[in-house]
Scaffold this motif. Structure first.
Motif, short mmCIF file in Angstrom:
data_model
loop_
_atom_site.label_atom_id
_atom_site.label_comp_id
_atom_site.label_asym_id
_atom_site.label_seq_id
_atom_site.Cartn_x
_atom_site.Cartn_y
_atom_site.Cartn_z
N ASP A 54 -39.96 24.13 -84.16
CA ASP A 54 -40.14 23.51 -83.37
C ASP A 54 -38.19 22.42 -83.83
O ASP A 54 -38.12 22.34 -82.66
CB ASP A 54 -40.39 21.91 -85.28
CG ASP A 54 -41.89 21.92 -85.08
OD1 ASP A 54 -42.78 22.69 -83.77
OD2 ASP A 54 -42.95 21.43 -86.20
N MET A 55 -37.90 22.97 -84.15
CA MET A 55 -36.13 22.80 -84.65
C MET A 55 -35.85 23.28 -82.93
O MET A 55 -34.96 22.73 -82.23
CB MET A 55 -35.86 23.21 -85.59
CG MET A 55 -33.93 23.06 -86.04
SD MET A 55 -33.75 21.87 -85.73
CE MET A 55 -33.95 21.03 -87.48
N GLU A 56 -36.35 24.62 -82.24
CA GLU A 56 -35.68 24.65 -81.67
C GLU A 56 -36.15 24.07 -80.33
O GLU A 56 -35.29 24.01 -79.14
CB GLU A 56 -35.83 26.48 -81.97
CG GLU A 56 -35.66 27.27 -82.28
CD GLU A 56 -36.30 29.16 -81.99
OE1 GLU A 56 -35.20 29.39 -82.30
OE2 GLU A 56 -36.76 29.37 -81.56
N LYS A 57 -37.19 23.63 -80.17
CA LYS A 57 -37.90 22.88 -79.25
C LYS A 57 -36.64 21.04 -79.39
O LYS A 57 -36.67 20.83 -78.35
CB LYS A 57 -39.09 22.20 -79.40
CG LYS A 57 -39.73 23.54 -79.36
CD LYS A 57 -41.60 23.60 -79.49
CE LYS A 57 -42.73 24.49 -79.62
NZ LYS A 57 -43.45 24.05 -80.15
N LYS A 58 -36.74 20.90 -80.01
CA LYS A 58 -35.89 19.43 -80.66
C LYS A 58 -34.90 20.18 -80.21
O LYS A 58 -34.02 18.98 -79.17
CB LYS A 58 -35.82 19.48 -81.63
CG LYS A 58 -34.60 17.72 -82.00
CD LYS A 58 -35.05 18.19 -83.58
CE LYS A 58 -34.03 16.33 -84.02
NZ LYS A 58 -32.81 16.01 -83.28
N ASN A 59 -33.81 20.80 -80.20
CA ASN A 59 -32.34 21.25 -79.53
C ASN A 59 -32.63 21.76 -77.99
O ASN A 59 -31.85 20.85 -77.73
CB ASN A 59 -32.28 22.34 -80.16
CG ASN A 59 -31.72 22.39 -81.33
OD1 ASN A 59 -31.48 20.99 -81.69
ND2 ASN A 59 -31.73 23.71 -82.72
N ASP A 61 -34.63 20.11 -75.98
CA ASP A 61 -35.56 18.34 -75.64
C ASP A 61 -34.21 17.66 -76.15
O ASP A 61 -33.46 17.04 -75.11
CB ASP A 61 -36.13 17.53 -76.30
CG ASP A 61 -38.15 18.37 -76.10
OD1 ASP A 61 -37.83 19.16 -75.65
OD2 ASP A 61 -38.55 18.53 -76.80
N ASP A 62 -32.99 18.28 -76.67
CA ASP A 62 -32.02 16.51 -76.84
C ASP A 62 -31.22 17.47 -75.44
O ASP A 62 -30.20 17.02 -75.18
CB ASP A 62 -31.31 17.66 -78.17
CG ASP A 62 -31.72 16.60 -79.47
OD1 ASP A 62 -32.59 16.05 -79.06
OD2 ASP A 62 -31.11 17.08 -80.22
N GLU A 65 -32.38 15.76 -72.80
CA GLU A 65 -32.11 14.80 -72.09
C GLU A 65 -30.83 14.46 -72.03
O GLU A 65 -29.80 13.41 -71.82
CB GLU A 65 -32.44 13.31 -73.47
CG GLU A 65 -34.26 13.85 -73.78
CD GLU A 65 -35.03 13.47 -75.18
OE1 GLU A 65 -33.86 12.87 -76.11
OE2 GLU A 65 -35.48 13.48 -75.41
#
Ligand code: SF4
Length: 76
Positions: A54-59, A61-62, A65
């Motif tokens: 999840d943390m890698e996906k968040k990075n 996605d950041d 964006e």
């Protein structure tokens, strides 16, 4: 919006990709260095490792964006 038919050839298989509208600003490499890197001669960036946690996906996605020209896509 990134165009899946215009992916740069260096991307690894998977949902996240960089397309040919990349202007080599390197912001995605700064945001998610574990997943994006610059190609030969800095002509474009590409995804060299797809996110798993999840943390890698968040990075990623950041990075998506933050891209100023919407050159990063996620078709997952
Ligand atoms: S943030 Fe966008 S324009 Fe900048 S290097 Fe990454 S994909 Fe290319």
């Amino acid at each position: 919006m990134a165009n899946i038919d215009e992916k740069v050839p260096e991307n690894v298989e998977g949902p996240y990709y960089v397309d040919k509208s990349c202007i080599s600003c390197q912001l995605c490499v700064d945001r998610a260095p574990g997943h994006f890197r610059m190609a030969e001669a800095n002509a474009n960036s590409y995804v060299f490792k797809q996110p798993e946690t999840d943390m890698e996906k968040k990075n990623c996605d950041d990075a998506l964006e933050t891209c100023p020209v919407d050159a990063i896509g996620n078709d997952g």
